[in-house]
Design an enzyme around this catalytic site. Structure first.
Site, PDB file in Angstrom:
ATOM      1  CB  ALA A  11      -0.907  -0.797   1.184  1.00 38.57           C
ATOM      2  CE  LYS A  24      -4.209   3.191  -6.720  1.00 42.60           C
ATOM      3  NZ  LYS A  24      -3.603   2.598  -7.856  1.00 42.60           N
ATOM      4  CD  GLU A 156       5.132  -6.153 -14.268  1.00 41.30           C
ATOM      5  OE1 GLU A 156       5.071  -5.052 -14.528  1.00 41.30           O
ATOM      6  OE2 GLU A 156       5.543  -7.025 -14.595  1.00 41.30           O
ATOM      7  CG  ASN A 171       1.822 -11.229 -11.762  1.00 36.60           C
ATOM      8  OD1 ASN A 171       1.033 -11.622 -11.557  1.00 36.60           O
ATOM      9  ND2 ASN A 171       2.756 -10.145 -11.589  1.00 36.60           N
ATOM     10  CG  ASN A 228      -4.277   1.218 -11.352  1.00 40.55           C
ATOM     11  OD1 ASN A 228      -3.148   0.966 -11.189  1.00 40.55           O
ATOM     12  ND2 ASN A 228      -4.754   0.004 -12.441  1.00 40.55           N
ATOM     13  CG  HIS A 330     -46.531   6.716   0.830  1.00 43.69           C
ATOM     14  ND1 HIS A 330     -47.943   6.076   0.388  1.00 43.69           N
ATOM     15  CD2 HIS A 330     -48.632   6.386   2.035  1.00 43.69           C
ATOM     16  CE1 HIS A 330     -48.400   4.888   0.244  1.00 43.69           C
ATOM     17  NE2 HIS A 330     -48.930   6.010   1.481  1.00 43.69           N
ATOM     18  CE1 TYR A 333     -34.017   9.471   9.163  1.00 42.72           C
ATOM     19  CE2 TYR A 333     -34.322  10.854  11.331  1.00 42.72           C
ATOM     20  CZ  TYR A 333     -33.612  10.294  10.719  1.00 42.72           C
ATOM     21  OH  TYR A 333     -32.774   9.317  11.354  1.00 42.72           O
ATOM     22  CE1 TYR A 354     -27.258  16.118  16.480  1.00 44.80           C
ATOM     23  CE2 TYR A 354     -27.521  16.753  14.416  1.00 44.80           C
ATOM     24  CZ  TYR A 354     -27.164  16.337  15.098  1.00 44.80           C
ATOM     25  OH  TYR A 354     -25.838  16.913  15.745  1.00 44.80           O
ATOM     26  NE  ARG A 407     -54.760  17.876  13.438  1.00 44.34           N
ATOM     27  CZ  ARG A 407     -56.215  17.407  13.385  1.00 44.34           C
ATOM     28  NH1 ARG A 407     -57.097  18.293  13.391  1.00 44.34           N
ATOM     29  NH2 ARG A 407     -56.483  15.794  12.651  1.00 44.34           N
TER      30      ARG A 407
HETATM   31  C1  UD1 Z   1       1.581  -4.966 -10.807  1.00 45.89           C
HETATM   32  C2  UD1 Z   1       2.642  -5.945 -11.687  1.00 45.89           C
HETATM   33  C3  UD1 Z   1       2.139  -6.638 -12.867  1.00 45.89           C
HETATM   34  C4  UD1 Z   1       0.871  -6.912 -12.336  1.00 45.89           C
HETATM   35  C5  UD1 Z   1       0.007  -5.616 -12.553  1.00 45.89           C
HETATM   36  C6  UD1 Z   1      -1.808  -6.409 -11.983  1.00 45.89           C
HETATM   37  C7  UD1 Z   1       5.102  -5.078 -10.960  1.00 45.89           C
HETATM   38  C8  UD1 Z   1       6.234  -4.698 -11.482  1.00 45.89           C
HETATM   39  N1  UD1 Z   1       4.256  -5.567 -12.037  1.00 45.89           N
HETATM   40  O1  UD1 Z   1       1.677  -3.792 -12.080  1.00 45.89           O
HETATM   41  O2  UD1 Z   1       3.097  -8.120 -13.220  1.00 45.89           O
HETATM   42  O3  UD1 Z   1       0.171  -7.570 -13.413  1.00 45.89           O
HETATM   43  O4  UD1 Z   1       0.495  -4.882 -11.214  1.00 45.89           O
HETATM   44  O5  UD1 Z   1      -2.602  -5.526 -11.001  1.00 45.89           O
HETATM   45  O6  UD1 Z   1       5.049  -5.963  -9.781  1.00 45.89           O
HETATM   46  N2  UD1 Z   1       3.878  -0.416  -4.577  1.00 45.89           N
HETATM   47  C9  UD1 Z   1       4.096  -0.030  -3.566  1.00 45.89           C
HETATM   48  N3  UD1 Z   1       5.959   0.135  -3.588  1.00 45.89           N
HETATM   49  C10 UD1 Z   1       5.873   0.500  -4.397  1.00 45.89           C
HETATM   50  C11 UD1 Z   1       5.639   0.235  -5.924  1.00 45.89           C
HETATM   51  C12 UD1 Z   1       3.659  -0.047  -5.199  1.00 45.89           C
HETATM   52  O7  UD1 Z   1       3.929  -0.654  -2.206  1.00 45.89           O
HETATM   53  O8  UD1 Z   1       7.099   0.955  -4.752  1.00 45.89           O
HETATM   54  C13 UD1 Z   1       1.868  -1.455  -4.371  1.00 45.89           C
HETATM   55  C14 UD1 Z   1       1.075  -0.417  -4.584  1.00 45.89           C
HETATM   56  O9  UD1 Z   1       1.016   0.804  -2.924  1.00 45.89           O
HETATM   57  C15 UD1 Z   1      -0.249  -1.473  -5.004  1.00 45.89           C
HETATM   58  C16 UD1 Z   1       0.783  -2.517  -5.761  1.00 45.89           C
HETATM   59  O10 UD1 Z   1       2.332  -2.360  -5.221  1.00 45.89           O
HETATM   60  O11 UD1 Z   1      -0.894  -1.710  -4.048  1.00 45.89           O
HETATM   61  C17 UD1 Z   1       1.089  -2.556  -7.365  1.00 45.89           C
HETATM   62  O12 UD1 Z   1       1.874  -1.529  -7.807  1.00 45.89           O
HETATM   63  P1  UD1 Z   1       1.437  -0.764  -9.099  1.00 45.89           P
HETATM   64  O13 UD1 Z   1       2.650   0.669  -9.088  1.00 45.89           O
HETATM   65  O14 UD1 Z   1       0.033  -0.969  -9.088  1.00 45.89           O
HETATM   66  O15 UD1 Z   1       2.167  -2.274 -10.042  1.00 45.89           O
HETATM   67  P2  UD1 Z   1       1.482  -2.202 -11.000  1.00 45.89           P
HETATM   68  O16 UD1 Z   1       1.700  -1.653 -11.982  1.00 45.89           O
HETATM   69  O17 UD1 Z   1      -0.246  -2.373 -11.029  1.00 45.89           O
HETATM   70 MG    MG Z   2      -1.641  -1.420 -10.158  1.00 47.33          MG
END
Ligand code: UD1
Ligand code: MG
Length: 419
Positions: A11, A24, A156, A171, A228, A330, A333, A354, A407
């Site tokens: 995260a 996000k 990738e 993946n 995203n 109808h 609340y 309230y 009333r």
């Molecule tokens: C990643 C995968 C990809 C996969 C996809 C699925 C890698 C390199 N690629 O790509 O193969 O198909 O997810 O959704 O892993 N995060 C961190 N630290 C960081 C970068 C990311 O904690 O430095 C966390 C983000 O908050 C997120 C998750 O890792 O929750 C995925 O990162 P994101 O940048 O979304 O990877 P994708 O490009 O989607």
């Molecule tokens: Mg992602």
């Protein structure tokens, strides 16, 4: 030694595409923050420990998750491999399995993750990847297998060539590792030319070390969808809505218009209840059998409706219980209210629950008839078998078997307009 199961929630990443002031992962999907959904899945797995990797706007994540997880900070956001490296000190004292979940993949189910963990354990794989077959693999890492189907590496999107770009197996970003093999291999990961360390590179590294790699194809592709941007957030909301509504319909609930019916999680609905369009039912509500809800009803948290209850057009109820056969048909609340059996609440009646500072309760006994446009100023108790005259503002308790009129008496002035 007893084996551990650790869940890591990624995260720390950036969330530029949301175009938001907020992280996000604290945006809500059907009432719950994305990251909270993922941690909830981890909690259901009965892990020994949940570790959340935080970085960008970490205080927002911590505020949502509080002490539900342990935190590890990724000070520089240098990729998913780098993120997992920050967890290595936590794993060094452990043995067993670690499952990796992405904070932005929020509707993955406990059942799927559990299957992945079981498979990883039973097959004694060093890593088991959760993958999916997709006609639109663009943007995801592709799973490269050899001629006998063994997984060799993840490529990738940016590294694909003409051949690998066509691969339809993708993946999900969800993996289960054997902890010892992970600790051994994660050292091999090297930064790419952009400075990022990709966790996906660990698959090739494990293959180089002749470790066993497995992949489990997810049954329902929608489970691995990521968020995203806000368009994907809305899409996931629709998918979740359809899944929840489908479950209720198969359980015997009639939903007239699934597109406009929003039933949150943790709602129970009995058989043969009918839900009319434009209705929202929030979490922690229980609705009996043969009820009729809506159209345009808003049933908020903590409501309990017995069998044969009607909550009709443009009614909002909150923290309210309604006993057998009662009706709020109808424009009403009812908040913080207990309604007995056989009650009819007339059109436009409301509880004034309230006072600007505190919420107060309204109790309405069995067999009451509340006339239209009644205001019930709480705290107030209306006894059994009471008739309240239409347009009353009830500020004092009403004893059983009483008629209450609160009333102004009507005055008809016959000559009012004569010169
Ligand atoms: C990643 C995968 C990809 C996969 C996809 C699925 C890698 C390199 N690629 O790509 O193969 O198909 O997810 O959704 O892993 N995060 C961190 N630290 C960081 C970068 C990311 O904690 O430095 C966390 C983000 O908050 C997120 C998750 O890792 O929750 C995925 O990162 P994101 O940048 O979304 O990877 P994708 O490009 O989607
Ligand atoms: Mg992602």
């Amino acid at each position: 030694m007893e084996k551990d199961l650790i869940a890591v929630v990624m995260a720390a990443g950036k969330s530029e595409k949301m175009n938001s002031k907020k992280n996000k992962l604290v945006h809500k999907l059907y009432g719950k923050e994305l990251v909270s959904r993922v941690v909830e899945t981890a909690e259901k797995l009965d892990c020994d420990e949940i570790i959340t990797v935080v970085g960008e706007q970490k205080e927002q994540i911590v505020e949502v998750l509080k002490d539900r997880t342990k935190y590890v900070e990724q000070k520089e956001i240098l990729g998913t491999g780098h993120a997992l490296m920050q967890v290595v000190p936590e794993l060094e004292t452990k043995s067993g399995q670690v499952v990796i979940l992405y904070g932005d993949v929020p509707i993955i189910t406990k059942d799927t993750v559990e299957k992945l963990i079981d498979r990883n354990r039973n097959e004694r794989e060093s890593v088991t990847l959760l993958t999916a077959i997709s006609d639109n693999p663009y943007g995801y890492g592709r799973i490269v297998r050899n001629e006998v189907g063994e997984v060799k590496e993840i490529v990738e999107e940016r590294d694909t060539n003409e051949l690998t770009a066509k691969i339809k197996e993708i993946n999900s970003g969800i993996y289960c590792f054997n902890i010892e093999d992970l600790l051994e291999t994660i050292k091999d990961l090297k930064p790419r030319e952009n400075g990022e360390i990709y966790l996906t590179d660990i698959v090739k590294a494990m293959d180089d070390r002749k470790l066993k790699i497995g992949a489990m194809i997810v049954e329902d592709n929608t489970e691995i969808l990521g968020v995203n941007d806000r368009v994907q957030l809305e899409l996931l909301g629709r998918i979740l809505k359809m899944k929840i509504n489908t479950m209720h319909m198969l359980n015997g609930v009639t939903i007239e218009d699934s597109d406009t019916t929003y039933i949150y999680e943790d709602v129970k609905i009995g058989k043969d209840t009918v839900i009319h369009p434009n209705t929202t039912i929030k979490s922690d509500c229980e609705i009996g059998e043969d009820c009729e809800i809506g159209p345009n009803a808003y049933i908020r948290e903590h409501c309990k409706l017995a069998n044969k209850v009607k909550i009709g057009n443009c009614c909002e109820i909150k923290k309210t219980t309604v006993a057998y056969g009662s009706k709020v048909p109808h424009l009403s609340y009812m908040g913080d209210c207990e309604i007995g059996t056989g009650v009819n609440i007339g059109c436009g009646s409301i509880t004034c629950n309230y006072d600007g500072v505190n919420k107060h309760k309204t109790i309405i006994g069995d067999d009451c008839f509340v006339g239209s446009n009644t205001n019930l100023v709480a705290p107030v108790t209306v006894g059994k078998n009471v008739l309240i005259a239409a347009g009353s503002t009830i500020t004092k308790d009403v004893p059983d078997d009483t008629l209450a009129i609160a009333r102004e008496r009507q005055i008809n002035k016959v000559d009012w307009n004569k010169k």
